[in-house]
Design a protein around this motif. Sequence first.
Motif, PDB file in Angstrom:
ATOM      1  N   TRP A 181       0.846  -1.202   0.000  1.00 15.01           N
ATOM      2  CA  TRP A 181       0.000   0.000   0.000  1.00 15.01           C
ATOM      3  C   TRP A 181       0.880   1.250   0.000  1.00 15.01           C
ATOM      4  O   TRP A 181       1.594   1.513   0.965  1.00 15.01           O
ATOM      5  CB  TRP A 181      -0.918  -0.009   1.220  1.00 15.01           C
ATOM      6  CG  TRP A 181      -1.762   1.226   1.364  1.00 15.01           C
ATOM      7  CD1 TRP A 181      -1.598   2.235   2.259  1.00 15.01           C
ATOM      8  CD2 TRP A 181      -2.894   1.572   0.563  1.00 15.01           C
ATOM      9  NE1 TRP A 181      -2.556   3.200   2.080  1.00 15.01           N
ATOM     10  CE2 TRP A 181      -3.374   2.808   1.041  1.00 15.01           C
ATOM     11  CE3 TRP A 181      -3.549   0.953  -0.501  1.00 15.01           C
ATOM     12  CZ2 TRP A 181      -4.478   3.433   0.480  1.00 15.01           C
ATOM     13  CZ3 TRP A 181      -4.649   1.581  -1.072  1.00 15.01           C
ATOM     14  CH2 TRP A 181      -5.108   2.805  -0.574  1.00 15.01           C
ATOM     15  N   SER A 182       0.827   2.016  -1.064  1.00 15.87           N
ATOM     16  CA  SER A 182       1.619   3.240  -1.174  1.00 15.87           C
ATOM     17  C   SER A 182       0.930   4.365  -0.407  1.00 15.87           C
ATOM     18  O   SER A 182      -0.282   4.576  -0.538  1.00 15.87           O
ATOM     19  CB  SER A 182       1.782   3.641  -2.645  1.00 15.87           C
ATOM     20  OG  SER A 182       2.475   2.646  -3.355  1.00 15.87           O
ATOM     21  N   SER A 183       1.724   5.067   0.386  1.00 18.46           N
ATOM     22  CA  SER A 183       1.173   6.153   1.189  1.00 18.46           C
ATOM     23  C   SER A 183       2.208   7.256   1.332  1.00 18.46           C
ATOM     24  O   SER A 183       3.403   6.995   1.485  1.00 18.46           O
ATOM     25  CB  SER A 183       0.776   5.639   2.584  1.00 18.46           C
ATOM     26  OG  SER A 183       0.459   6.701   3.443  1.00 18.46           O
ATOM     27  N   ALA A 207      -9.583   2.103   3.493  1.00 21.66           N
ATOM     28  CA  ALA A 207     -10.526   0.984   3.478  1.00 21.66           C
ATOM     29  C   ALA A 207     -11.875   1.406   4.039  1.00 21.66           C
ATOM     30  O   ALA A 207     -12.931   1.023   3.526  1.00 21.66           O
ATOM     31  CB  ALA A 207      -9.954  -0.189   4.263  1.00 21.66           C
ATOM     32  N   LEU A 208     -11.848   2.222   5.091  1.00 21.64           N
ATOM     33  CA  LEU A 208     -13.091   2.716   5.688  1.00 21.64           C
ATOM     34  C   LEU A 208     -13.849   3.599   4.702  1.00 21.64           C
ATOM     35  O   LEU A 208     -15.093   3.597   4.683  1.00 21.64           O
ATOM     36  CB  LEU A 208     -12.776   3.499   6.968  1.00 21.64           C
ATOM     37  CG  LEU A 208     -13.965   4.007   7.789  1.00 21.64           C
ATOM     38  CD1 LEU A 208     -14.796   2.836   8.309  1.00 21.64           C
ATOM     39  CD2 LEU A 208     -13.482   4.861   8.958  1.00 21.64           C
ATOM     40  N   ASP A 209     -13.096   4.325   3.859  1.00 23.90           N
ATOM     41  CA  ASP A 209     -13.723   5.179   2.853  1.00 23.90           C
ATOM     42  C   ASP A 209     -14.169   4.410   1.615  1.00 23.90           C
ATOM     43  O   ASP A 209     -14.719   4.990   0.680  1.00 23.90           O
ATOM     44  CB  ASP A 209     -12.750   6.287   2.428  1.00 23.90           C
ATOM     45  CG  ASP A 209     -12.518   7.311   3.538  1.00 23.90           C
ATOM     46  OD1 ASP A 209     -13.379   7.396   4.439  1.00 23.90           O
ATOM     47  OD2 ASP A 209     -11.487   8.006   3.500  1.00 23.90           O
ATOM     48  N   GLY A 210     -13.885   3.099   1.588  1.00 24.91           N
ATOM     49  CA  GLY A 210     -14.366   2.265   0.497  1.00 24.91           C
ATOM     50  C   GLY A 210     -13.404   2.050  -0.646  1.00 24.91           C
ATOM     51  O   GLY A 210     -13.791   1.497  -1.688  1.00 24.91           O
ATOM     52  N   ASP A 211     -12.145   2.448  -0.497  1.00 25.20           N
ATOM     53  CA  ASP A 211     -11.166   2.239  -1.560  1.00 25.20           C
ATOM     54  C   ASP A 211     -11.030   0.736  -1.821  1.00 25.20           C
ATOM     55  O   ASP A 211     -10.690  -0.026  -0.911  1.00 25.20           O
ATOM     56  CB  ASP A 211      -9.821   2.823  -1.146  1.00 25.20           C
ATOM     57  CG  ASP A 211      -8.778   2.744  -2.251  1.00 25.20           C
ATOM     58  OD1 ASP A 211      -8.365   1.620  -2.597  1.00 25.20           O
ATOM     59  OD2 ASP A 211      -8.366   3.804  -2.760  1.00 25.20           O
ATOM     60  N   PRO A 212     -11.269   0.275  -3.049  1.00 29.94           N
ATOM     61  CA  PRO A 212     -11.281  -1.171  -3.316  1.00 29.94           C
ATOM     62  C   PRO A 212      -9.915  -1.826  -3.137  1.00 29.94           C
ATOM     63  O   PRO A 212      -9.838  -2.966  -2.655  1.00 29.94           O
ATOM     64  CB  PRO A 212     -11.760  -1.263  -4.765  1.00 29.94           C
ATOM     65  CG  PRO A 212     -11.490   0.085  -5.360  1.00 29.94           C
ATOM     66  CD  PRO A 212     -11.649   1.061  -4.237  1.00 29.94           C
ATOM     67  N   VAL A 257      -6.111  -5.212   0.419  1.00 31.98           N
ATOM     68  CA  VAL A 257      -4.885  -5.312   1.211  1.00 31.98           C
ATOM     69  C   VAL A 257      -5.218  -5.498   2.686  1.00 31.98           C
ATOM     70  O   VAL A 257      -4.601  -6.315   3.385  1.00 31.98           O
ATOM     71  CB  VAL A 257      -4.000  -4.065   1.009  1.00 31.98           C
ATOM     72  CG1 VAL A 257      -2.781  -4.109   1.933  1.00 31.98           C
ATOM     73  CG2 VAL A 257      -3.552  -3.953  -0.438  1.00 31.98           C
ATOM     74  N   GLN A 258      -6.202  -4.755   3.177  1.00 29.73           N
ATOM     75  CA  GLN A 258      -6.596  -4.879   4.584  1.00 29.73           C
ATOM     76  C   GLN A 258      -7.149  -6.262   4.880  1.00 29.73           C
ATOM     77  O   GLN A 258      -6.828  -6.857   5.923  1.00 29.73           O
ATOM     78  CB  GLN A 258      -7.642  -3.829   4.933  1.00 29.73           C
ATOM     79  CG  GLN A 258      -8.008  -3.811   6.411  1.00 29.73           C
ATOM     80  CD  GLN A 258      -9.218  -2.931   6.687  1.00 29.73           C
ATOM     81  OE1 GLN A 258     -10.282  -3.113   6.079  1.00 29.73           O
ATOM     82  NE2 GLN A 258      -9.056  -1.982   7.591  1.00 29.73           N
TER      83      GLN A 258
END
Length: 320
Positions: free
Chosen positions: A212-214, A227-232, A237-238
């Motif tokens: 996961w790039s951040s 993930a909470l915001d719905g990113d697929p 990854v989560q």
Amino acid sequence: MTLSSTPVLPTPHSAEPSATQTVRIGVDIGGTKIEAVAIDQDCTVLHTVRRPTGFGNEALLSSLFGVLDELRGAESLANCTVSGLGIGIPGTVNTETGYVANAVNVGVAGLELGSLVETEQGLPVAVENDVNAAAIGAHYLLADASGSSAYLNLGTGLAAGYVSNGVVVRGTSGAAGEIGHLPLGMQGEECPCGQAGCLELIASGSGIARQWSSDGQWPAVSLFEAALDGDPVAKVVQQRFFEGVATAIRILGLTYDPSAIYIGGGLNALGQPLLSGIQRELARFSAPSPFLSGLALGDRVQLVPPGLSIGSVGAAIAAD
């Protein structure tokens, strides 16, 4: 070392020592900070010092001695007698000699840590792997000292410690609990250990950062938020991370069957979303299996409370 005689407290807390009290010192050496504590016979923390960790043999020793001098010079400990010193450090530790090897997070390839500290401080010194020290601390501060518990460290890597009847289980070579290097991952990537598909590649901070790039300092936090915001992609990854950690817990449950499994390490700061995701995956794994369901592993999992100094307190207990 007779650990079974040490009383259990819910949490360590600061207190004023009485005159001529005997204390033990514990040090937790991490990649970014050194924490040193003095505890009494009830595992009550009397004084704490935290300072940045030096990188490399000389810098590490300099920062360690500085922390110890500051702790032992504290006014609140002026009338105390120090009976022993325990040190928890990452890497491969020979607990008989105090020799440390492959502590890459602190830049140490090899160091006679125990003998050097013993000579400088004039105290008997016990050196322990940092995860084992944390396992001891969690057991005596959170569990029933007469039983068994496991500690799962979720940080840059993944490793575990196991305490049975008050004594940490190290194994012949000290590799007991290195479950992060079981080749059970869901990807065939090469692990720094030389194997492929190790569990640590998906169920650790470094595993998350690899997938996961951040732009932020904490990829795991960014992942959970996305993930909470719905990113697929984040959700995939989560989910892989949760499955990996749940697999690690099943390994601990099916090999040691501890009464409690404590989760600590840097990723512990993710809090309830971390625990809920792990328990959800354990329930999913158990649903088709009456055998696994009967073990109720999800009920045994707990997060180490924030701020609880299990590493340094565990190192001090190991100095008994």
